[in-house]
Write an enzyme that holds these catalytic residues in place. Structure first.
Site, PDB file in Angstrom:
ATOM      1  N   CYS A   7      21.054 -40.750   6.907  1.00  0.00           N
ATOM      2  CA  CYS A   7      20.501 -41.146   5.603  1.00  0.00           C
ATOM      3  C   CYS A   7      18.974 -41.237   5.558  1.00  0.00           C
ATOM      4  CB  CYS A   7      21.045 -42.514   5.190  1.00  0.00           C
ATOM      5  SG  CYS A   7      22.722 -42.846   5.707  1.00  0.00           S
TER       6      CYS A   7
ATOM      7  N   GLU B 192      18.775 -44.168 -20.758  1.00  0.00           N
ATOM      8  CA  GLU B 192      19.219 -44.684 -22.064  1.00  0.00           C
ATOM      9  C   GLU B 192      20.399 -43.875 -22.605  1.00  0.00           C
ATOM     10  OE1 GLU B 192      16.658 -44.083 -25.578  1.00  0.00           O
ATOM     11  OE2 GLU B 192      15.480 -42.684 -24.352  1.00  0.00           O
TER      12      GLU B 192
ATOM     13  N   TYR C 228      28.490 -33.264   1.560  1.00  0.00           N
ATOM     14  CA  TYR C 228      27.191 -33.929   1.373  1.00  0.00           C
ATOM     15  C   TYR C 228      26.089 -33.235   2.187  1.00  0.00           C
ATOM     16  CZ  TYR C 228      29.196 -38.446  -0.351  1.00  0.00           C
ATOM     17  OH  TYR C 228      29.808 -39.448  -1.054  1.00  0.00           O
TER      18      TYR C 228
ATOM     19  N   HIS D  35      13.560 -46.827 -24.145  1.00  0.00           N
ATOM     20  CA  HIS D  35      13.165 -45.524 -24.649  1.00  0.00           C
ATOM     21  C   HIS D  35      11.713 -45.230 -24.320  1.00  0.00           C
ATOM     22  CE1 HIS D  35      13.428 -42.069 -27.267  1.00  0.00           C
ATOM     23  NE2 HIS D  35      12.304 -42.426 -27.851  1.00  0.00           N
TER      24      HIS D  35
ATOM     25  N   GLU E 258      22.904 -31.169   0.760  1.00  0.00           N
ATOM     26  CA  GLU E 258      21.590 -31.818   0.864  1.00  0.00           C
ATOM     27  C   GLU E 258      20.614 -30.964   1.672  1.00  0.00           C
ATOM     28  OE1 GLU E 258      22.879 -36.477   0.270  1.00  0.00           O
ATOM     29  OE2 GLU E 258      22.601 -35.768   2.320  1.00  0.00           O
TER      30      GLU E 258
ATOM     31  N   ALA F 195      25.869 -41.172  -3.788  1.00  0.00           N
ATOM     32  CA  ALA F 195      24.946 -40.153  -4.291  1.00  0.00           C
ATOM     33  C   ALA F 195      24.864 -39.012  -3.304  1.00  0.00           C
ATOM     34  CB  ALA F 195      23.559 -40.758  -4.478  1.00  0.00           C
TER      35      ALA F 195
ATOM     36  N   LYS G 126      17.031 -37.963   6.441  1.00  0.00           N
ATOM     37  CA  LYS G 126      17.430 -37.020   5.370  1.00  0.00           C
ATOM     38  C   LYS G 126      16.644 -37.301   4.099  1.00  0.00           C
ATOM     39  CE  LYS G 126      20.055 -38.239   2.486  1.00  0.00           C
ATOM     40  NZ  LYS G 126      21.486 -38.316   2.561  1.00  0.00           N
TER      41      LYS G 126
ATOM     42  N   GLY H  52      27.042 -50.427  10.966  1.00  0.00           N
ATOM     43  CA  GLY H  52      28.163 -51.363  10.951  1.00  0.00           C
ATOM     44  C   GLY H  52      28.100 -52.334  12.115  1.00  0.00           C
TER      45      GLY H  52
ATOM     46  N   THR I 143      23.644 -43.263  13.401  1.00  0.00           N
ATOM     47  CA  THR I 143      23.415 -42.004  12.690  1.00  0.00           C
ATOM     48  C   THR I 143      22.503 -42.207  11.485  1.00  0.00           C
ATOM     49  OG1 THR I 143      25.551 -41.140  13.383  1.00  0.00           O
ATOM     50  CG2 THR I 143      24.584 -40.143  11.430  1.00  0.00           C
ATOM     51  N   CYS I 144      22.769 -43.232  10.696  1.00  0.00           N
ATOM     52  CA  CYS I 144      22.021 -43.441   9.449  1.00  0.00           C
ATOM     53  C   CYS I 144      20.520 -43.466   9.682  1.00  0.00           C
ATOM     54  CB  CYS I 144      22.484 -44.747   8.796  1.00  0.00           C
ATOM     55  SG  CYS I 144      21.485 -45.220   7.391  1.00  0.00           S
TER      56      CYS I 144
END
Ligand code: NDP
Length: 455
Positions: A48, A449, A182, A444, A186, A349, A51, A16, A42-43
């Protein structure tokens, strides 16, 4: 132009803080940022990015196991934790350098040291030893993030947090993970994929509170079928150094009377805003119950020139949300466009195994908010697994408002779900209906799908 040294002083060079600094400088503001720990926050350093690298490492176990179904045979693969961590560390250092370069090329001045406010316009930066500097700024942005928090139970000093998990010297044979958010879910997947025995202990009836219940239930089944020992409705009362040796050095005493012996215990029981010793009290900045800085929709605190974004405000603690808050703030302050932050339909996610991703409302939330809804779901074995002995099932789910046909939520548990849901997030955010989904031609054969062929 003001009489202050800077138009904006940012405390914290994480996701940020860096984005706010660069954007503000891009609008012509004179900007400085202070960072006491690591560039990227941290990210980049203990979140993130590393990880995801560890998650990638841990999925190779599946690939090797499944390869024989496709005719491949190879010598038994061996895994080297030390090499993984060294490679990960090298990549993080590279990213730290990129962040430094980004600030530099944007013309943002970087102070490496601990910053604290002396008053709402004066910052003192302590760079260690006797090196202290004092600067003034018109606007102040606090973007210092959060830090892992652990409950004060007896023996908690034996536990590690997620920061430390990224730097373990060796892969534990048996690891207990406490917490069902999370990070706990994880890391349970990472350690299990790399070959550790894993016990995950969660105090509630089903982990990942806040996500769709059917998806959570399905994930619990899949994790159990991978051999992860999930203990729900269970609390750790104390941790003791057990008389055992090797990889069972620690003994956890649970409130159901059971014990768990393990070599490492990872606490992932949430994070707290890092607000201590910033001089906020002196400036009269209002804090909430957890210590978070209370801000309005423009990220402004109760002190008119002090702003805060990211985890320190404990709104939606996700990197892309902090970046969004940063961009709104820079626009508000320096582009003459007051821009409130938008926390609606944030896609997210959990990089569990299999991964889970979602955008919009869960079935439970949609029912409570809209009453009449339709739920479409498909549970299937992905094509790739049909030549293997992996019985894992993928689950996709759409939540639709009955009266309008609008898709309120899309959820998926299965390989590539974060990649798939990211695309669907555009449609959900635009207010797409079930008819719009159905009008899209399927690709497909794919798992994605299923989202456009649900009946
Ligand atoms: P979370 O807040 O997500 O989860 C904390 C977990 O610990 C919950 O299961 C909670 O239970 C439990 N817990 C809290 N206090 C205690 C306690 N005293 N004793 C036992 N259990 C407890 O935190 P995390 O640490 O997992 O993650 C921190 C933040 O990082 C999250 O807000 C998340 O947004 C972010 N993050 C995002 C990721 C991503 O986008 N993929 C990855 C990792 C982190 P209960 O549910 O009952 O409250």
């Amino acid at each position: 132009m003001t009489d202050y040294d800077y138009d904006l002083f940012v405390i914290g060079a994480g996701s940020g803080g860096v984005r706010a600094s660069r954007m503000a400088a891009g609008y012509g503001a004179r900007v400085a940022v202070a960072e006491e720990r690591y560039l990227g926050g941290t990210c980049v350093n203990v979140g993130c990015v590393p990880k995801k690298l560890l998650v990638c490492a841990s999925t190779f176990a599946d690939h090797y196991r499944e390869a024989s179904g496709f005719g491949w045979s190879a010598a038994r693969p061996a895994f080297d934790w030390g090499q993984l961590i060294a490679n990960k560390n090298r990549e993080i250092e590279r990213l730290n350098g990129i962040y430094r370069g980004l600030l530099d090329s944007a013309g943002v001045e970087l102070f490496e040291g601990r910053a604290r406010l002396l008053d709402p316009h004066t910052v003192e930066i302590d760079a260690g030893g006797s090196s202290r500097s004092r600067v003034t700024a018109d606007q102040i942005l606090i973007a210092v993030g959060s830090w892992p928090d652990m409950p004060p139970i007896p023996g908690i000093e034996y536990a590690i947090n997620s920061n430390e998990a990224f730097y373990l010297e060796r892969l534990p044979e048996h690891v207990a993970v406490v917490g069902g958010g999370y990070i706990g879910v994880e890391f349970a997947g990472i350690f299990a994929g790399l070959g550790s025995r894993v016990t995950l202990i969660y105090r509630g009836p089903l982990f990942l509170r806040g996500f769709d219940e059917e998806i959570r239930t399905h994930l619990a089944e899949e994790m159990r079928s991978r051999g992860i020992d999930l203990r729900f409705d269970c609390q750790v009362e104390s941790i003791e150094a057990s008389p055992g040796s090797g990889d069972d050095l620690l003994r956890l005493h649970l409130d159901d009377g059971d014990t768990v012996d393990c070599g490492e215990v990872l606490y992932a029981t949430g994070r707290r805003p890092l607000v201590a010793d910033l001089g906020l009290e002196k400036c009269g900045v209002a804090l909430g119950e957890l210590g978070e800085i209370v801000v309005d929709e423009f990220s402004r605190s109760n002190v008119p020139n002090i702003w805060a974004i990211g985890d320190v405000t404990d709104r939606l603690n996700l990197t892309p949300v902090a970046i969004h808050e940063a961009m709104c703030l820079a626009r508000t302050l320096f582009a003459g466009e007051p821009t409130p932050v938008d926390h609606e339909a944030v896609a997210t996610a959990v990089f569990s195994q299999p991964p889970l991703a979602a955008v919009g409302l869960t079935e439970e939330e949609a029912r409570a908010r809209y009453g009449e809804i339709d739920v479409y779901r498909s549970r299937f074995r992905p094509l790739k697994l049909t030549l293997t002995d992996n019985q894992e099932r993928t689950l996709v789910k759409l939540i639709v408002e009955r009266s309008s046909g609008r898709v309120l939520g899309a959820h998926m548990l299965g390989p590539d779900s974060p990649e798939i849901i990211q695309g669907l997030a555009v449609a959900v955010k635009m207010g797409a209906t079930k008819d719009d989904f159905d009008a899209a031609m399927a690709i497909h054969p794919t798992s994605a799908e299923e989202f456009v062929t649900l009946r």
